[in-house]
Design a protein around this motif. Structure first.
Motif, mmCIF file in Angstrom:
data_model
loop_
_atom_site.group_PDB
_atom_site.id
_atom_site.type_symbol
_atom_site.label_atom_id
_atom_site.label_comp_id
_atom_site.label_asym_id
_atom_site.label_seq_id
_atom_site.Cartn_x
_atom_site.Cartn_y
_atom_site.Cartn_z
ATOM 1 N N GLN A 99 -46.455 5.655 -25.008
ATOM 2 C CA GLN A 99 -45.761 4.466 -25.488
ATOM 3 C C GLN A 99 -44.301 4.774 -25.810
ATOM 4 N N GLU A 103 -41.003 3.214 -23.968
ATOM 5 C CA GLU A 103 -39.923 2.524 -24.685
ATOM 6 C C GLU A 103 -38.555 3.075 -24.302
ATOM 7 N N ASP A 104 -38.532 4.367 -23.939
ATOM 8 C CA ASP A 104 -37.283 5.005 -23.539
ATOM 9 C C ASP A 104 -37.017 4.865 -22.040
ATOM 10 N N PHE A 129 -48.707 0.495 -20.567
ATOM 11 C CA PHE A 129 -47.304 0.722 -20.937
ATOM 12 C C PHE A 129 -46.435 0.485 -19.689
#
Length: 268
Positions: A99, A103-104, A129
């Motif tokens: 996760q 997100e990155d 994800f």
């Protein structure tokens, strides 16, 4: 985030950290493209080091060893009074790391297990994800690789553009692989074992109540008795006995590092 230091559990250095600290450490290493070797050890993993001094030195040379099993977490509370809110379960750490990488906008390389498992694991990760990129994946050869093969695997990982590597070769092979190859890969390498099968849906996880009670080993034994009986029937009682010796200070279990140096049972 919790980081209470690192401590010897039967001679294996285990870090008293929580999920947030572990994920943040991995995430920062991935962003900086720095080497970081991580393993999540339950009782079996600790005992592989306790019964093999050479392997113990490898484990103690890893960057971060987290308490995967409840008994390992309880051992640190018993021996050192270090209480953690939860264990750092390898399969859960895998998802939380995925996760963070998603997100990155980062990517991960999957190494180990079988092709069918890798395909299902990869698909499930990307479904859960969407921002996560799979830079590449490669199944295990199910044997000791030659130095030439190791070098080729490392090159493929480095050239894939991945920011992190998930390794699922089973304990202790995955820890050996992480210890030997992380410096050359130059990225965070997570030895996460059964997480590949669990998140591919090819192996059932123990019910939460059994996990919380430290009985995951019993569930896994009923699933794979022929493969796992020796691991649990012999090593679990040995772990309890040796832990008693350490608790009553009847035997010392210092931390021996790869270079031969010895550290005390507790530090940090």
């Amino acid at each position: 985030m919790i980081n209470l230091g690192a401590y010897s559990v039967l001679g294996v250095k285990v870090h008293a950290v929580d999920y947030d600290y572990a994920v943040d450490t991995i995430r920062k290493a991935a962003q900086a493209k720095q080497p970081l070797s991580v393993s999540a050890l339950a009782v079996h993993g600790v005992m592989t080091g306790h019964t093999d001094p050479e392997h113990a030195r490898r484990l103690n040379g890893l960057s971060l060893v987290v308490p995967d099993g409840q008994p390992v977490r309880w051992a640190m509370r018993l021996l050192y009074g270090k209480s953690l809110p939860d264990r750092v379960y390898g399969p859960e750490l895998t998802l939380r790391t995925a996760q963070a990488l998603a997100e990155d906008g980062s990517s991960v390389y999957l190494y180990g297990s079988q092709t069918e498992v890798l395909e299902k694991f990869s698909a499930n990760l990307q479904r859960q994800f969407p921002g996560l990129k799979i830079a590449g994946m490669e199944s295990s050869k199910f044997r000791r690789t030659t130095p030439e093969e190791q070098a080729e695997i490392v090159t493929r990982i480095r050239e894939s553009g991945a920011q992190a590597v998930f390794v699922g070769l089973g304990c202790p092979r995955q820890e050996v692989w992480a210890f030997e190859n992380t410096p050359a890969i130059g990225l965070p390498v997570l030895a996460v074992g059964a997480a590949f099968d669990f998140h591919a849906g090819t192996l059932k996880q123990a019910p939460k109540r059994m996990q919380n009670a430290g009985l995951e080993w019993l569930f896994r034994l009923t699933q794979e008795p022929k493969r796992l009986w020796q691991r649990y029937v012999i090593l679990n009682p040995m772990f309890v006995y040796k832990l008693g010796l350490q608790w009553f200070k009847l035997q010392r279990f210092p931390i021996r590092l790869p270079d031969g140096r010895e550290q005390p049972q507790r530090y940090g």
